[in-house]
Design a protein around this motif. Structure first.
Motif, PDB file in Angstrom:
ATOM      1  N   GLN A 179       5.647   6.088 -18.321  1.00 17.57           N
ATOM      2  CA  GLN A 179       6.132   4.606 -17.399  1.00 17.57           C
ATOM      3  C   GLN A 179       7.264   4.571 -17.799  1.00 17.57           C
ATOM      4  O   GLN A 179       7.148   4.104 -19.753  1.00 17.57           O
ATOM      5  CB  GLN A 179       5.459   3.818 -16.527  1.00 17.57           C
ATOM      6  CG  GLN A 179       4.401   4.859 -15.610  1.00 17.57           C
ATOM      7  CD  GLN A 179       5.142   5.459 -14.240  1.00 17.57           C
ATOM      8  OE1 GLN A 179       6.003   5.242 -14.274  1.00 17.57           O
ATOM      9  NE2 GLN A 179       4.194   5.978 -14.204  1.00 17.57           N
ATOM     10  N   HIS A 204       9.067   7.093 -15.340  1.00 15.06           N
ATOM     11  CA  HIS A 204       9.253   8.767 -14.892  1.00 15.06           C
ATOM     12  C   HIS A 204      10.802   8.613 -14.234  1.00 15.06           C
ATOM     13  O   HIS A 204      11.109   8.440 -13.736  1.00 15.06           O
ATOM     14  CB  HIS A 204       8.870   8.742 -14.143  1.00 15.06           C
ATOM     15  CG  HIS A 204       7.687  10.221 -13.736  1.00 15.06           C
ATOM     16  ND1 HIS A 204       8.293  10.865 -15.049  1.00 15.06           N
ATOM     17  CD2 HIS A 204       8.788  11.619 -13.073  1.00 15.06           C
ATOM     18  CE1 HIS A 204       9.104  12.879 -14.942  1.00 15.06           C
ATOM     19  NE2 HIS A 204       9.169  12.751 -13.272  1.00 15.06           N
ATOM     20  N   SER A 237      -1.133   3.605 -15.317  1.00 21.38           N
ATOM     21  CA  SER A 237      -0.628   4.410 -14.310  1.00 21.38           C
ATOM     22  C   SER A 237      -1.097   5.920 -15.575  1.00 21.38           C
ATOM     23  O   SER A 237      -1.731   4.889 -16.534  1.00 21.38           O
ATOM     24  CB  SER A 237       1.049   4.379 -14.332  1.00 21.38           C
ATOM     25  OG  SER A 237       1.174   6.152 -14.262  1.00 21.38           O
ATOM     26  N   ASP A 238      -1.781   6.959 -15.063  1.00 21.90           N
ATOM     27  CA  ASP A 238      -1.997   7.678 -15.988  1.00 21.90           C
ATOM     28  C   ASP A 238      -1.011   9.196 -16.804  1.00 21.90           C
ATOM     29  O   ASP A 238      -1.267   9.655 -17.303  1.00 21.90           O
ATOM     30  CB  ASP A 238      -3.330   8.797 -15.396  1.00 21.90           C
ATOM     31  CG  ASP A 238      -2.328   9.310 -14.027  1.00 21.90           C
ATOM     32  OD1 ASP A 238      -1.043   9.627 -13.740  1.00 21.90           O
ATOM     33  OD2 ASP A 238      -3.282  10.063 -13.853  1.00 21.90           O
ATOM     34  N   ARG A 239      -0.017   7.913 -16.021  1.00 22.92           N
ATOM     35  CA  ARG A 239       1.642   8.935 -16.976  1.00 22.92           C
ATOM     36  C   ARG A 239       2.274   8.379 -17.586  1.00 22.92           C
ATOM     37  O   ARG A 239       2.396   7.048 -17.096  1.00 22.92           O
ATOM     38  CB  ARG A 239       2.088  10.183 -16.121  1.00 22.92           C
ATOM     39  CG  ARG A 239       3.062   8.963 -15.085  1.00 22.92           C
ATOM     40  CD  ARG A 239       3.240  10.809 -14.227  1.00 22.92           C
ATOM     41  NE  ARG A 239       4.480  10.205 -13.038  1.00 22.92           N
ATOM     42  CZ  ARG A 239       5.129  10.633 -12.104  1.00 22.92           C
ATOM     43  NH1 ARG A 239       4.895  11.573 -11.970  1.00 22.92           N
ATOM     44  NH2 ARG A 239       5.959  10.172 -11.056  1.00 22.92           N
ATOM     45  N   ALA A 279      -6.560   6.118 -14.170  1.00 22.83           N
ATOM     46  CA  ALA A 279      -5.336   5.351 -13.687  1.00 22.83           C
ATOM     47  C   ALA A 279      -5.499   4.027 -12.355  1.00 22.83           C
ATOM     48  O   ALA A 279      -6.970   4.506 -11.745  1.00 22.83           O
ATOM     49  CB  ALA A 279      -4.171   6.372 -12.912  1.00 22.83           C
ATOM     50  N   PRO A 326      -0.085  13.634 -16.735  1.00 26.07           N
ATOM     51  CA  PRO A 326      -1.120  12.664 -17.420  1.00 26.07           C
ATOM     52  C   PRO A 326      -1.710  12.503 -19.412  1.00 26.07           C
ATOM     53  O   PRO A 326      -1.721  13.920 -19.907  1.00 26.07           O
ATOM     54  CB  PRO A 326      -2.271  13.548 -17.138  1.00 26.07           C
ATOM     55  CG  PRO A 326      -2.025  14.076 -15.876  1.00 26.07           C
ATOM     56  CD  PRO A 326      -0.956  15.136 -16.141  1.00 26.07           C
TER      57      PRO A 326
END
Length: 345
Positions: free
Chosen positions: A169, A171, A165-167, A156, A151
């Motif tokens: 992108q 991915h 999104s919290d990560r 998110a 994260p």
């Protein structure tokens, strides 16, 4: 099979991608054509260097995005992206995007340290934070976390019509296993191993001992062994060697003379550590493929690796690179026990 501890499994090459300021497109096209040629010749990988404020590739990820659409099989790498010029989160987005477009063929190599000539460029690069920027290994760790999908924010969900999104992108799940660290010191080699990265070694190492002896091959061997000793995969951890190698089997007399003169000019820097960084350079290997293969088989560090990305000289022309790569694939690689992925034509 040559008498090496590790038969040569992967053969790659590295180019700086020089261009003329008056016609930069032609230079970039030449680089793409060389990568396409490498795939036709059966090379396993093609790597590009990173040069800022010079007449070489300043945006390797963009160049490799183009290369990914002109090739189907060959791996595409950077050797290396200096992270002092990058925001790790933004770089992670670019890397994942190109990796997906390439079908999982991207091999990003990175390194740390302040940007070259930082005192001259810091006001343009980091006008508000130049004095507090961290150019250490923490910058690589930030990139690793972003690429691995950790994260980067505490939110998110949906806001209005937009989904967040919290990560990072996109991915790309396999990309983290193809991240390389370009290391020339024992400290860097151990750090890369401890953090589960692959290791890129080049024609430059740091001579930490001020009194010597300064044997390039032995120093590089020490880096490789320190890296593997620290890596979770141990002896299976991936290391790629990147010496400057110039086979002359099909070269013209004029080319052979020019190649020999190039290597001779650079030879004095190989006899003792250079500059405050105490950098020791490897001699360029010039000669027939059989002569080069014999020298490599006697090279302590080469005997410890099973993949290479031989560096093309900086200042040669397109036709020179065609000749060198053709001889590498047709003569030198097989002399070292390598088999091209595709039949040589």
């Amino acid at each position: 099979m040559p008498p090496t501890a590790r038969p040569l499994r992967k053969l790659g090459f590295l180019t700086i991608g020089l261009f003329d300021e008056a016609d930069p497109r032609r230079g970039h096209e030449s680089t793409l054509e060389i990568i396409e040629l490498g795939e036709r010749l059966g090379f396993d990988s093609a790597w590009v260097r990173h040069r800022h404020l010079q007449y070489g590739i300043s945006s390797p990820v963009a160049v490799l995005a183009a290369a990914s659409q002109r090739t189907r099989r060959i791996d595409l790498g950077t050797a290396v992206i200096p992270l002092g010029w990058e925001n790790p989160l933004r770089l992670a987005e670019d890397l994942a995007t190109v990796d997906l477009l390439s079908g999982g063929r991207l091999h990003p190599g990175v390194s740390v340290g302040p940007p070259m000539h930082y005192d001259r460029v810091q006001d343009a690069l980091y006008p508000d934070t130049a004095d507090v920027e961290d150019f250490g290994y923490g910058r690589v760790e930030r990139l690793l976390d972003c690429v691995r999908g950790e994260p980067v924010t505490d939110f998110a969900g949906t806001e209005g019509f937009e989904v967040f999104s919290d990560r990072v992108q996109p991915h790309s799940p396999g990309l983290s296993g193809r991240l390389w660290y370009g290391g020339g010191s024992l400290r860097s080699a151990r750090w890369a191993g401890e953090h589960g990265m692959n290791l890129l070694t080049s024609s430059v190492v740091r001579a930490d001992d001020p009194d010597g002896p300064w044997d390039f091959a032995e120093l590089q061997l020490g880096l490789i062994r320190a890296f593997r000793a620290a890596h979770p995969d141990g002896e299976a951890a991936r290391v790629s060697q990147g010496l400057v190698v110039i086979p002359t089997d099909s070269a013209t007399p004029e080319q052979r003379a020019r190649y020999a003169e190039y290597a001779a000019r650079r030879l004095p820097r190989t006899t003792a550590p250079q500059g405050p960084g105490r950098l020791l350079f490897a001699p360029d290997l010039v000669g027939s493929s059989e002569e080069i293969a014999e020298r490599l088989r006697a090279h302590a560090a080469f005997r410890e690796v099973d993949e290479v990305a031989f560096a093309l000289p900086f200042t040669f022309g397109h036709e020179d690179y065609v000749q060198i790569l053709t001889d590498m694939a047709a003569k030198l690689g097989p002399a070292l026990g390598w088999t091209p992925i595709l039949p040589y034509t």
